[in-house]
Design a protein around this motif. Structure first.
Motif, PDB file in Angstrom:
ATOM      1  N   GLY A 178       0.805  -1.214   0.000  1.00  0.00           N
ATOM      2  CA  GLY A 178       0.000   0.000   0.000  1.00  0.00           C
ATOM      3  C   GLY A 178       0.838   1.263   0.000  1.00  0.00           C
ATOM      4  N   ILE A 179       1.865   1.295   0.834  1.00  0.00           N
ATOM      5  CA  ILE A 179       2.689   2.508   0.937  1.00  0.00           C
ATOM      6  C   ILE A 179       3.501   2.714  -0.333  1.00  0.00           C
ATOM      7  CG2 ILE A 179       4.722   1.475   2.022  1.00  0.00           C
ATOM      8  CD1 ILE A 179       3.146   4.872   2.876  1.00  0.00           C
ATOM      9  N   THR A 180       3.881   1.621  -1.005  1.00  0.00           N
ATOM     10  CA  THR A 180       4.641   1.755  -2.251  1.00  0.00           C
ATOM     11  C   THR A 180       3.794   2.426  -3.328  1.00  0.00           C
ATOM     12  OG1 THR A 180       5.977  -0.215  -1.755  1.00  0.00           O
ATOM     13  CG2 THR A 180       5.894   0.512  -4.046  1.00  0.00           C
ATOM     14  N   LEU A 181       2.556   1.961  -3.507  1.00  0.00           N
ATOM     15  CA  LEU A 181       1.685   2.565  -4.521  1.00  0.00           C
ATOM     16  C   LEU A 181       1.280   3.982  -4.130  1.00  0.00           C
ATOM     17  CD1 LEU A 181      -0.625  -0.363  -5.715  1.00  0.00           C
ATOM     18  CD2 LEU A 181       1.664   0.301  -6.473  1.00  0.00           C
ATOM     19  N   ALA A 182       1.046   4.199  -2.834  1.00  0.00           N
ATOM     20  CA  ALA A 182       0.671   5.545  -2.386  1.00  0.00           C
ATOM     21  C   ALA A 182       1.824   6.515  -2.615  1.00  0.00           C
ATOM     22  CB  ALA A 182       0.296   5.520  -0.906  1.00  0.00           C
ATOM     23  N   TYR A 183       3.040   6.048  -2.365  1.00  0.00           N
ATOM     24  CA  TYR A 183       4.177   6.944  -2.537  1.00  0.00           C
ATOM     25  C   TYR A 183       4.366   7.347  -3.994  1.00  0.00           C
ATOM     26  CZ  TYR A 183       8.639   9.001  -3.058  1.00  0.00           C
ATOM     27  OH  TYR A 183       9.615   9.886  -3.424  1.00  0.00           O
ATOM     28  N   LEU A 184       4.061   6.441  -4.933  1.00  0.00           N
ATOM     29  CA  LEU A 184       4.208   6.777  -6.349  1.00  0.00           C
ATOM     30  C   LEU A 184       3.313   7.949  -6.731  1.00  0.00           C
ATOM     31  CD1 LEU A 184       4.316   3.185  -7.858  1.00  0.00           C
ATOM     32  CD2 LEU A 184       6.223   4.788  -7.658  1.00  0.00           C
ATOM     33  N   LEU A 185       2.110   7.991  -6.164  1.00  0.00           N
ATOM     34  CA  LEU A 185       1.220   9.127  -6.409  1.00  0.00           C
ATOM     35  C   LEU A 185       1.699  10.348  -5.632  1.00  0.00           C
ATOM     36  CD1 LEU A 185      -1.348  10.267  -7.690  1.00  0.00           C
ATOM     37  CD2 LEU A 185      -2.619   9.436  -5.698  1.00  0.00           C
ATOM     38  N   GLU A 186       2.144  10.124  -4.403  1.00  0.00           N
ATOM     39  CA  GLU A 186       2.650  11.215  -3.571  1.00  0.00           C
ATOM     40  C   GLU A 186       3.849  11.884  -4.240  1.00  0.00           C
ATOM     41  OE1 GLU A 186       2.275  13.649  -0.232  1.00  0.00           O
ATOM     42  OE2 GLU A 186       0.989  11.948  -0.785  1.00  0.00           O
ATOM     43  N   LEU A 187       4.677  11.099  -4.894  1.00  0.00           N
ATOM     44  CA  LEU A 187       5.828  11.629  -5.620  1.00  0.00           C
ATOM     45  C   LEU A 187       5.378  12.622  -6.688  1.00  0.00           C
ATOM     46  CD1 LEU A 187       8.870  11.553  -6.470  1.00  0.00           C
ATOM     47  CD2 LEU A 187       8.277   9.597  -7.919  1.00  0.00           C
ATOM     48  N   GLY A 188       4.334  12.248  -7.435  1.00  0.00           N
ATOM     49  CA  GLY A 188       3.811  13.143  -8.462  1.00  0.00           C
ATOM     50  C   GLY A 188       3.225  14.411  -7.871  1.00  0.00           C
ATOM     51  N   ARG A 189       2.542  14.292  -6.753  1.00  0.00           N
ATOM     52  CA  ARG A 189       1.939  15.455  -6.113  1.00  0.00           C
ATOM     53  C   ARG A 189       3.005  16.420  -5.603  1.00  0.00           C
ATOM     54  NH1 ARG A 189      -2.859  12.354  -2.615  1.00  0.00           N
ATOM     55  NH2 ARG A 189      -4.333  12.151  -4.370  1.00  0.00           N
ATOM     56  N   ARG A 190       4.001  15.876  -4.945  1.00  0.00           N
ATOM     57  CA  ARG A 190       5.045  16.746  -4.396  1.00  0.00           C
ATOM     58  C   ARG A 190       5.916  17.338  -5.502  1.00  0.00           C
ATOM     59  NH1 ARG A 190       7.187  14.266   1.379  1.00  0.00           N
ATOM     60  NH2 ARG A 190       5.177  13.484   2.118  1.00  0.00           N
ATOM     61  N   GLY A 191       6.213  16.531  -6.503  1.00  0.00           N
ATOM     62  CA  GLY A 191       7.082  17.007  -7.568  1.00  0.00           C
ATOM     63  C   GLY A 191       6.431  18.085  -8.420  1.00  0.00           C
ATOM     64  N   THR A 192       5.156  17.882  -8.778  1.00  0.00           N
ATOM     65  CA  THR A 192       4.465  18.859  -9.639  1.00  0.00           C
ATOM     66  C   THR A 192       3.858  20.010  -8.855  1.00  0.00           C
ATOM     67  OG1 THR A 192       2.328  17.686  -9.499  1.00  0.00           O
ATOM     68  CG2 THR A 192       3.855  17.032 -11.270  1.00  0.00           C
ATOM     69  N   GLY A 193       3.669  19.794  -7.540  1.00  0.00           N
ATOM     70  CA  GLY A 193       3.014  20.815  -6.730  1.00  0.00           C
ATOM     71  C   GLY A 193       1.519  20.866  -6.975  1.00  0.00           C
ATOM     72  N   GLN A 194       0.966  19.804  -7.578  1.00  0.00           N
ATOM     73  CA  GLN A 194      -0.470  19.743  -7.873  1.00  0.00           C
ATOM     74  C   GLN A 194      -1.086  18.492  -7.239  1.00  0.00           C
ATOM     75  OE1 GLN A 194      -1.447  20.549 -12.064  1.00  0.00           O
ATOM     76  NE2 GLN A 194       0.692  21.130 -12.355  1.00  0.00           N
ATOM     77  N   TYR A 195      -2.373  18.597  -6.900  1.00  0.00           N
ATOM     78  CA  TYR A 195      -3.054  17.463  -6.261  1.00  0.00           C
ATOM     79  C   TYR A 195      -3.526  16.487  -7.333  1.00  0.00           C
ATOM     80  CZ  TYR A 195      -5.760  14.845  -2.863  1.00  0.00           C
ATOM     81  OH  TYR A 195      -6.238  13.846  -2.041  1.00  0.00           O
ATOM     82  N   LEU A 196      -2.610  15.649  -7.795  1.00  0.00           N
ATOM     83  CA  LEU A 196      -2.937  14.670  -8.828  1.00  0.00           C
ATOM     84  C   LEU A 196      -3.784  13.542  -8.247  1.00  0.00           C
ATOM     85  CD1 LEU A 196       0.564  14.317 -10.567  1.00  0.00           C
ATOM     86  CD2 LEU A 196      -1.258  15.972 -11.051  1.00  0.00           C
ATOM     87  N   THR A 197      -4.597  12.935  -9.088  1.00  0.00           N
ATOM     88  CA  THR A 197      -5.390  11.769  -8.677  1.00  0.00           C
ATOM     89  C   THR A 197      -5.091  10.610  -9.621  1.00  0.00           C
ATOM     90  OG1 THR A 197      -7.266  12.461 -10.044  1.00  0.00           O
ATOM     91  CG2 THR A 197      -7.244  13.195  -7.731  1.00  0.00           C
ATOM     92  N   ALA A 198      -5.365   9.409  -9.151  1.00  0.00           N
ATOM     93  CA  ALA A 198      -5.161   8.215  -9.966  1.00  0.00           C
ATOM     94  C   ALA A 198      -6.454   7.880 -10.720  1.00  0.00           C
ATOM     95  CB  ALA A 198      -4.744   7.047  -9.096  1.00  0.00           C
ATOM     96  N   GLN A 199      -6.370   6.944 -11.670  1.00  0.00           N
ATOM     97  CA  GLN A 199      -7.568   6.451 -12.362  1.00  0.00           C
ATOM     98  C   GLN A 199      -8.153   5.259 -11.639  1.00  0.00           C
ATOM     99  OE1 GLN A 199      -7.343   5.494 -16.480  1.00  0.00           O
ATOM    100  NE2 GLN A 199      -6.983   7.583 -17.154  1.00  0.00           N
ATOM    101  N   LEU A 200      -7.259   4.385 -11.150  1.00  0.00           N
ATOM    102  CA  LEU A 200      -7.688   3.161 -10.483  1.00  0.00           C
ATOM    103  C   LEU A 200      -6.530   2.632  -9.651  1.00  0.00           C
ATOM    104  CD1 LEU A 200      -9.770   0.770 -10.153  1.00  0.00           C
ATOM    105  CD2 LEU A 200      -8.637  -0.287 -12.134  1.00  0.00           C
ATOM    106  N   VAL A 201      -6.862   2.055  -8.498  1.00  0.00           N
ATOM    107  CA  VAL A 201      -5.852   1.388  -7.666  1.00  0.00           C
ATOM    108  C   VAL A 201      -6.355  -0.012  -7.370  1.00  0.00           C
ATOM    109  CG1 VAL A 201      -4.528   1.437  -5.517  1.00  0.00           C
ATOM    110  CG2 VAL A 201      -5.192   3.582  -6.609  1.00  0.00           C
ATOM    111  N   GLU A 202      -5.494  -1.005  -7.582  1.00  0.00           N
ATOM    112  CA  GLU A 202      -5.869  -2.403  -7.361  1.00  0.00           C
ATOM    113  C   GLU A 202      -4.916  -3.045  -6.356  1.00  0.00           C
ATOM    114  OE1 GLU A 202      -6.974  -4.183 -11.528  1.00  0.00           O
ATOM    115  OE2 GLU A 202      -5.566  -2.519 -11.784  1.00  0.00           O
ATOM    116  N   PHE A 203      -5.506  -3.736  -5.384  1.00  0.00           N
ATOM    117  CA  PHE A 203      -4.735  -4.455  -4.379  1.00  0.00           C
ATOM    118  C   PHE A 203      -5.171  -5.917  -4.366  1.00  0.00           C
ATOM    119  CE2 PHE A 203      -4.692  -0.125  -2.357  1.00  0.00           C
ATOM    120  CZ  PHE A 203      -3.319   0.086  -2.439  1.00  0.00           C
ATOM    121  N   SER A 204      -4.210  -6.797  -4.200  1.00  0.00           N
ATOM    122  CA  SER A 204      -4.543  -8.222  -4.132  1.00  0.00           C
ATOM    123  C   SER A 204      -4.982  -8.634  -2.738  1.00  0.00           C
ATOM    124  CB  SER A 204      -3.336  -9.066  -4.569  1.00  0.00           C
ATOM    125  OG  SER A 204      -2.234  -8.839  -3.705  1.00  0.00           O
ATOM    126  N   GLN A 205      -4.703  -7.775  -1.727  1.00  0.00           N
ATOM    127  CA  GLN A 205      -5.048  -8.083  -0.347  1.00  0.00           C
ATOM    128  C   GLN A 205      -5.954  -6.990   0.228  1.00  0.00           C
ATOM    129  OE1 GLN A 205      -1.526  -9.116   2.079  1.00  0.00           O
ATOM    130  NE2 GLN A 205      -0.304  -8.969   0.215  1.00  0.00           N
TER     131      GLN A 205
END
Length: 343
Positions: free
Chosen positions: A140-167
């Protein structure tokens, strides 16, 4: 591959400060994990210790969703290790993600597979240790960080299209509010789907001078890591990591290894193999693994193996196994089910 399945993992130096900000004491995590308190100051841990620490944090925080969001948002940029700083100061979101996938090779046990298609960019988390998948919190933290990276880097509140977890990941509503999209549990894989248009967004944190310092050092470390195993193992590992969504060509693999096409071809020839042969081997091995997972349909397996259409996959599988993927899967499932039926 031996060099990538090393049982020594560099622990993120800012992790302990991050969990403190999330309200969990470092010594409580160490005790919960059954590890000595000295582990808090260890820069390198074993895979078992690494997973135990993440599981302990999850157990202590209670709801995994809360733990994921708190850690992703509280982790201080200044505490990022060099491998992550090189992504945070990238030119744009696409550059950052590809740097992240590249330098993940220095930080097992997970790897990232990036594929761009149509209006989507998918990033799938894969485990280097098939027999020892990581805890849900780490996924969970790995996928969340990938989005967080985009938010912090661009300075914009980016959103994802879909998130899938096996657990299961706890509070789905909280995760959907964080990612800004639907979150699906019980999926066949752990995957973050982004809006492809966001990948072109420039990073306000872009630092050309810092990258000029970090990149050569990290690339040298990666080269030394990759150089510690046979070329056959390295190439096949890179192929498997990049199969989804397209067939990796020798040029891309050679570039990732820091070699010319001709040098890579010669090195493989010295080991009595070829890129084409290793691509076929990698696909065959992954096909058997994917088909053993009945939650994946044949069309999705073909995509994950980099085939443009299902018929190409069928023809290749017949050459490998002398059977169709569907029949091979049915027979395997039947064989596995026999002991229960006869019990």
């Amino acid at each position: 591959m031996k060099s990538h399945l090393s049982d020594r993992i560099k622990f993120p130096p800012g992790f302990w400060e991050g969990v403190r900000l999330a309200g969990i004491a470092a010594h409580d995590i160490a005790r919960k994990a059954g590890l000595p308190l000295t582990i808090i100051h260890e820069p390198v841990v074993t895979t078992a210790q690494y997973f135990a620490i993440w599981q302990a944090y999850s157990d202590l925080i209670g709801d995994p969703a809360e733990g994921i969001i708190k850690l992703a948002t509280s982790f201080e940029t200044a505490k990022y290790p060099p491998t992550v700083l090189a992504t945070y100061h990238a030119r744009d979101y696409r550059d950052a993600l590809h740097r992240m996938a590249r330098y993940k090779q220095l930080c097992p046990p997970e790897s990232l597979r990036i594929a761009e298609q149509s209006e989507q960019c998918t990033i799938e988390l894969a485990w280097l240790y098939k027999e020892q998948p990581g805890p849900a919190m780490l996924i969970g933290i790995t996928l969340a960080y990938l989005l967080e990276l985009g938010r912090r880097g661009t300075g914009q509140y980016l959103t994802a299209q879909l998130v899938e977890f096996s657990q299961p990941m706890g509070n789905v509503q909280a995760l959907e509010a964080y990612f800004g999209c639907r979150v699906r549990m019980g999926a066949a894989c752990n995957r973050l789907t982004l809006h492809r248009r966001d990948l072109d967004r420039p990073f306000v944190s872009y630092n050309e001078e810092l990258l000029a310092i970090l990149t050569p050092v990290l690339d040298q470390s990666l080269h030394e890591e990759l150089d510690s195993g046979s070329m056959t193992e390295k190439v096949k590992w890179i192929i498997k990591r990049n199969l989804a969504g397209g067939s990796p060509d020798m040029g891309k693999v050679a570039k990732e290894l820091g070699l010319s096409d001709r040098t890579l071809q010669r090195r493989l020839s010295d080991e009595q193999t070829s890129f084409k042969h290793l691509l076929g081997q990698a696909r065959h091995e992954q096909a058997r693994e994917y088909l053993s997972d009945t939650s994946l349909d044949i069309k999705e397996v073909a995509y994950l193996l980099g085939y443009e259409d299902q018929n190409s996959f069928y023809r290749a599988f017949r050459d490998w196994e002398g059977d169709t993927p569907s029949h091979w899967r049915a027979e395997r499932t039947g064989a596995d089910a026999l002991p229960d039926e006869w019990a």
